[in-house]
Design a protein around this motif. Structure first.
Motif: not given
Length: 238
Positions: A146-162
């Motif tokens: 599914g497409l996560v758009t909550h939490g940190i993913y609500g602000r950044i699409r690639h927080p793992m890469y960040a």
């Protein structure tokens, strides 16, 4: 299960490399005096990364993978990142084998590198926590993705890469060596340039308009503040 759709987490080679990494970690810890404060900070962050990722690696082995990309580019990128971010620095800290490639930096470099490890560990943990069963180290899509758009993913699409970028910036500041410290930076740049567009294309094929809507309300690597969406379960990689 079709081997072409097996998750990378199920690879025996990957887990053998992890075992080698654990042995090197122990040897590096024994050499803590030789490695200095920068090496100790790097080792502490590595242990934190390992502890965060391990339970997701074990649990997500059971994911049913419906799309997996394991071509030459993906294999080379994975080896480059795994080697430069883990194996090479561990080997150097454990044995001093790359001492011929050492360089000198002022003491403040270690302080800056240590400071960067704080947001790195925080983002690394949040990325895994919010992805849950959707995380994998490879370019993969699970059956119930599914497409996560909550939490940190609500602000950044690639927080793992960040998070990985922060670690890559910190590593040559903590490990003053062109091989064990600096090589992670070009490897990370190659992963960002080559893999991320492929990952985004895979997500766009799966979620179509929903992914485009999500892109309009979130930053790619840096947070976008404003309207954010909630809900869903997302895709993320290493």
């Amino acid at each position: 299960m079709d081997k072409s759709n097996r998750s990378l987490i199920q690879s025996g080679v990957l887990w053998a490399a992890v075992a080698v990494g654990v042995v090197l970690l122990v040897l590096a810890a024994v050499r803590w005096r030789e490695n200095g404060p920068g090496g100790l900070v790097w080792l502490a962050a590595f242990v934190a990364m390992f502890v965060i990722r391990l339970p997701y690696s074990v649990r997500n082995r059971g994911n049913v993978i419906v799309e997996a990309h394991k071509d030459a580019r993906e294999v080379i990128l994975f080896i480059a990142m795994f080697g430069s971010m883990m194996i090479l620095p561990l080997a150097h800290l454990a044995t001093g084998c790359f001492a011929f490639a050492d360089y000198a930096l002022p003491g403040g470099a270690v302080v800056l590198g240590a400071a960067l490890q704080v947001p790195f560990v925080a983002l690394f943990w949040l990325s895994h926590a919010h992805l849950g069963r959707n995380w994998s180290p490879g370019l993969e899509m699970r059956q119930e993705h599914g497409l996560v758009t909550h939490g940190i993913y609500g602000r950044i699409r690639h927080p793992m890469y960040a998070a990985i970028w922060l670690s890559a910036l910190a590593q040559p500041l903590l490990i003053h060596n062109w091989i064990a410290g600096f090589l992670v930076f070009p490897a990370c740049a190659a992963m960002w340039i080559i893999r991320v567009p492929r990952e985004e294309a895979m997500l766009r094929r799966r979620f179509v308009d929903a992914y485009d809507d999500y892109c309009r309300t979130s930053g790619r690597l840096l947070p976008r503040f404003g309207a954010s969406r909630a809900g869903g379960k997302a895709a993320g990689r290493p």
